[in-house]
Design a protein around this motif. Structure first.
Motif, PDB file in Angstrom:
ATOM      1  N   LEU A  38      11.307  27.168  27.428  1.00 15.79           N
ATOM      2  CA  LEU A  38      12.204  26.021  27.524  1.00 15.79           C
ATOM      3  C   LEU A  38      11.751  24.938  26.551  1.00 15.79           C
ATOM      4  N   ILE A  39      12.668  24.490  25.697  1.00 21.63           N
ATOM      5  CA  ILE A  39      12.407  23.356  24.808  1.00 21.63           C
ATOM      6  C   ILE A  39      12.991  22.110  25.458  1.00 21.63           C
ATOM      7  N   VAL A  40      12.194  21.055  25.549  1.00 25.19           N
ATOM      8  CA  VAL A  40      12.701  19.769  26.026  1.00 25.19           C
ATOM      9  C   VAL A  40      12.764  18.837  24.826  1.00 25.19           C
ATOM     10  N   ASN A  41      13.973  18.633  24.328  1.00 26.54           N
ATOM     11  CA  ASN A  41      14.203  17.830  23.133  1.00 26.54           C
ATOM     12  C   ASN A  41      14.300  16.356  23.527  1.00 26.54           C
ATOM     13  N   ASP A  42      13.293  15.579  23.140  1.00 23.68           N
ATOM     14  CA  ASP A  42      13.222  14.175  23.555  1.00 23.68           C
ATOM     15  C   ASP A  42      13.989  13.274  22.587  1.00 23.68           C
ATOM     16  N   ALA A  43      15.296  13.542  22.476  1.00 19.72           N
ATOM     17  CA  ALA A  43      16.204  12.743  21.636  1.00 19.72           C
ATOM     18  C   ALA A  43      15.753  12.729  20.173  1.00 19.72           C
ATOM     19  N   SER A  44      15.431  13.887  19.647  1.00 16.56           N
ATOM     20  CA  SER A  44      15.013  13.982  18.242  1.00 16.56           C
ATOM     21  C   SER A  44      16.159  13.557  17.317  1.00 16.56           C
ATOM     22  N   THR A  45      15.777  12.948  16.208  1.00 14.34           N
ATOM     23  CA  THR A  45      16.786  12.523  15.228  1.00 14.34           C
ATOM     24  C   THR A  45      16.794  13.425  14.005  1.00 14.34           C
ATOM     25  N   ASP A  46      15.937  14.437  14.010  1.00 10.47           N
ATOM     26  CA  ASP A  46      15.907  15.368  12.888  1.00 10.47           C
ATOM     27  C   ASP A  46      16.644  16.654  13.277  1.00 10.47           C
ATOM     28  N   ALA A  47      16.266  17.778  12.689  1.00 12.49           N
ATOM     29  CA  ALA A  47      16.993  19.033  12.897  1.00 12.49           C
ATOM     30  C   ALA A  47      16.477  19.858  14.084  1.00 12.49           C
ATOM     31  N   THR A  48      15.577  19.294  14.882  1.00 13.19           N
ATOM     32  CA  THR A  48      15.012  20.033  16.012  1.00 13.19           C
ATOM     33  C   THR A  48      16.097  20.660  16.879  1.00 13.19           C
ATOM     34  N   ASN A  49      17.090  19.878  17.226  1.00 14.16           N
ATOM     35  CA  ASN A  49      18.170  20.334  18.106  1.00 14.16           C
ATOM     36  C   ASN A  49      18.884  21.555  17.531  1.00 14.16           C
ATOM     37  N   TRP A  50      19.217  21.507  16.255  1.00 13.10           N
ATOM     38  CA  TRP A  50      19.993  22.578  15.627  1.00 13.10           C
ATOM     39  C   TRP A  50      19.153  23.836  15.425  1.00 13.10           C
ATOM     40  N   ILE A  51      17.892  23.667  15.122  1.00 13.42           N
ATOM     41  CA  ILE A  51      17.018  24.833  14.933  1.00 13.42           C
ATOM     42  C   ILE A  51      16.872  25.609  16.238  1.00 13.42           C
ATOM     43  N   VAL A  52      16.639  24.891  17.332  1.00 15.91           N
ATOM     44  CA  VAL A  52      16.481  25.550  18.631  1.00 15.91           C
ATOM     45  C   VAL A  52      17.774  26.246  19.044  1.00 15.91           C
ATOM     46  N   LYS A  53      18.902  25.582  18.816  1.00 12.57           N
ATOM     47  CA  LYS A  53      20.188  26.201  19.164  1.00 12.57           C
ATOM     48  C   LYS A  53      20.447  27.455  18.340  1.00 12.57           C
ATOM     49  N   GLU A  54      20.107  27.397  17.069  1.00 13.58           N
ATOM     50  CA  GLU A  54      20.332  28.551  16.199  1.00 13.58           C
ATOM     51  C   GLU A  54      19.465  29.740  16.610  1.00 13.58           C
ATOM     52  N   MET A  55      18.282  29.453  17.125  1.00 13.34           N
ATOM     53  CA  MET A  55      17.403  30.526  17.585  1.00 13.34           C
ATOM     54  C   MET A  55      17.721  30.959  19.011  1.00 13.34           C
ATOM     55  N   GLN A  56      18.674  30.250  19.621  1.00 16.78           N
ATOM     56  CA  GLN A  56      19.216  30.626  20.936  1.00 16.78           C
ATOM     57  C   GLN A  56      18.175  30.569  22.052  1.00 16.78           C
ATOM     58  N   TYR A  57      17.408  29.490  22.061  1.00 15.15           N
ATOM     59  CA  TYR A  57      16.469  29.259  23.154  1.00 15.15           C
ATOM     60  C   TYR A  57      17.047  28.214  24.105  1.00 15.15           C
ATOM     61  N   PRO A  58      16.755  28.327  25.393  1.00 20.16           N
ATOM     62  CA  PRO A  58      17.193  27.295  26.341  1.00 20.16           C
ATOM     63  C   PRO A  58      16.599  25.942  25.957  1.00 20.16           C
ATOM     64  N   MET A  59      17.406  24.898  26.075  1.00 20.81           N
ATOM     65  CA  MET A  59      16.943  23.571  25.681  1.00 20.81           C
ATOM     66  C   MET A  59      17.574  22.518  26.573  1.00 20.81           C
ATOM     67  N   LEU A  60      16.755  21.560  26.995  1.00 20.22           N
ATOM     68  CA  LEU A  60      17.238  20.368  27.670  1.00 20.22           C
ATOM     69  C   LEU A  60      17.084  19.203  26.704  1.00 20.22           C
ATOM     70  N   SER A  61      18.162  18.475  26.457  1.00 17.70           N
ATOM     71  CA  SER A  61      18.119  17.367  25.503  1.00 17.70           C
ATOM     72  C   SER A  61      18.279  16.046  26.238  1.00 17.70           C
ATOM     73  N   GLN A  62      17.310  15.157  26.055  1.00 23.69           N
ATOM     74  CA  GLN A  62      17.384  13.840  26.664  1.00 23.69           C
ATOM     75  C   GLN A  62      18.207  12.919  25.755  1.00 23.69           C
ATOM     76  N   LEU A  63      19.019  12.094  26.386  1.00 26.48           N
ATOM     77  CA  LEU A  63      19.906  11.223  25.624  1.00 26.48           C
ATOM     78  C   LEU A  63      19.143  10.136  24.875  1.00 26.48           C
ATOM     79  N   TYR A  64      18.026   9.709  25.443  1.00 30.86           N
ATOM     80  CA  TYR A  64      17.206   8.674  24.825  1.00 30.86           C
ATOM     81  C   TYR A  64      15.774   9.175  24.708  1.00 30.86           C
TER      82      TYR A  64
END
Length: 259
Positions: A38-64
């Motif tokens: 599980l990746i917990v994306n702490d409101a990253s402003t770079d490409a972290t979100n897209w890389i994890v999605k492209e690799m198809q791993y579960p991710m929780l993204s915090q709004l702030y």
């Protein structure tokens, strides 16, 4: 598909240059056969979100951007609700070698002479058998102070009081998942002291770690000294809570279903 009992939690804030390499290393280890990730994306402003999605791993993204501790606690709550028995947390910057995962997982299940398994397994950089790890002078000072604090408050010796590489039993991450049980910014020596004082079993094993290859540490520059003051203040709160208010005393001896 057989349900896995182990969840690997990776908090990530602007780790786009590192997260791809880390996830690839986990795939090469065939970790998916024994654990969920599980990746917990702490409101990253770079490409972290897209890389994890492209690799198809579960991710929780915090709004702030809520901080490292808050990201971890989000992962703990997920682990509780999904029924995992063990958690291993590792940083998204690639410093924690994936070879540590099976070692920590095995240690979490290893009983001591009294038949008790560890509640928390710390992967340490500074034990005799640990791999060499470069540390700046400000950080060495901070680590020494934290070691001293742990020693005088608990009577136990911990060589790496700020390690983010940890294995947790269900009882431990269940306790951490509850309100006001976990530092939302810097859960380091303060949390080790708390868990030892309330009788959770905490052990330390040598680990393989690497210097950060890319990106910026949250403890760069003079930040370690502010961070040190913040943690020391938190330790005082922990001592007041346990020693004066007698909160959660001996809760570590309870079973998970009674916490």
């Amino acid at each position: 598909m057989e349900k896995k009992e182990l969840l690997i939690i990776i908090p990530a804030y602007n780790e786009g240059n590192n997260i791809l390499r880390l996830l690839t290393q986990l795939e090469n280890l065939d970790i998916k056969d024994t654990a969920d990730i599980l990746i917990v994306n702490d409101a990253s402003t770079d490409a972290t979100n897209w890389i994890v999605k492209e690799m198809q791993y579960p991710m929780l993204s915090q709004l702030y951007n809520m901080g490292y501790g808050c990201a971890l606690q989000t992962g703990y709550k997920y682990a509780v609700r999904r029924g995992y028995q063990y958690v291993i947390q590792m940083d998204g910057d690639g410093q924690h070698d994936v070879c540590n995962i099976p070692v920590i997982y095995h240690k979490l299940k290893e009983q001591d002479a009294d038949g008790r398994c560890p509640d928390i397994v710390l992967g340490a950089r500074f034990m005799e058998d640990s791999a060499d790890f470069p540390v700046s002078l400000p950080k060495r000072v901070v680590y020494s102070i934290f070691r001293f604090l742990i020693r005088i408050t608990t009577g136990q010796k911990i060589m790496d009081p700020t390690t983010g590489l940890q294995g947790l039993s269900r009882k431990a991450f269940l306790y951490y998942s509850k309100y006001d049980h976990f530092d939302d910014k810097y859960p380091d020596a303060n949390m080790i002291i708390l868990m030892m004082l309330i009788k959770f079993r905490v052990i330390e094993i040598p680990a393989v770690m690497h210097a950060r290859a890319e990106g910026k540490s949250m403890h760069s520059g003079l930040k370690p000294f502010w961070y040190m003051l913040r943690v020391i203040f938190s330790v005082l709160i922990v001592l007041f809570r346990v020693k004066v208010l007698k909160m959660d005393v001996d809760v570590g001896h309870l079973s998970a279903d009674k916490i």
